[in-house]
Scaffold this motif. Sequence first.
Motif: not given
Length: 273
Positions: A243-257
């Motif tokens: 439940d606390s992971v969302a509060s970390l603000g982690l995001a993966v940018a999709v620059g390419a595959v």
Amino acid sequence: MAPPRSNTRAKRAAAAAAGPDKRARTAQEGPPDPPPAGAPDASADAPADAPDALPPLPGRFLDLYTAAPRVGDDPALHGGRERVLAHVDGLWPTHAYVDWRPSADDADALEAVVETVGAPHSLVRSSVGVPLPLHVSLSDTLQLQAADRDAFVGDVRAALAELESPPPLALDGAVWVANSTRTRFFLALTVDAAGREALAPVLAAVNTAAARRGLAQLSGRFHVSIGWTLDEPDEAAVAGVADSVASLGLAVAVGAVKVRVGQTVHSLALGGL
């Protein structure tokens, strides 16, 4: 014939020829005096673009070294890990994924999750603290025939060219994910619902290319593995941090595959890039 003069005698002769002024200066010279206390450091005035300020390595360089040299299949050589897919001559292990290289702050947050859950092995940093690349898988490990390698990459490339790049993929939970033989368990952070929806067309591009060759297709349970264990994991421990992971603000940018075929990594752009 007279014997040659020694080096000492030759040096004395040279000093005499230089004259008294030269000898006096030589006698007085020594190592330079250190700068007075509080004096400014000359190196601090060096411009930011000085020769020792090297530019960053191009992204293509990072794709050249994505796997350690093969040292055999003995689990003792791999921390107890067992090979799930046997090596078969003529088949090329292939994996499609979105590459993620977290910032230093994000890596610290990920390491804290690994430590809190108690996963004994981290995928965030090596044993000597070197940051490791992470990823969101878009396929299982596929076994491509040698003749299909270029066509598979070409099919995925053509499909991705028709797609817009999705927004960054937010991570909002934590789970344990087992491999197909349940001999290894991965601590994974899950992509949220909006990210799963945005990434679905990208997954479809890879699945379509795999299906044309009779290969397995991946479902849309997108996640980032950050640690692992060989033992049955403690489900209660991971539930405590989910439940606390969302509060970390982690995001993966999709620059390419990225599509890795054997040891070769192909970086495939999306149409919106």
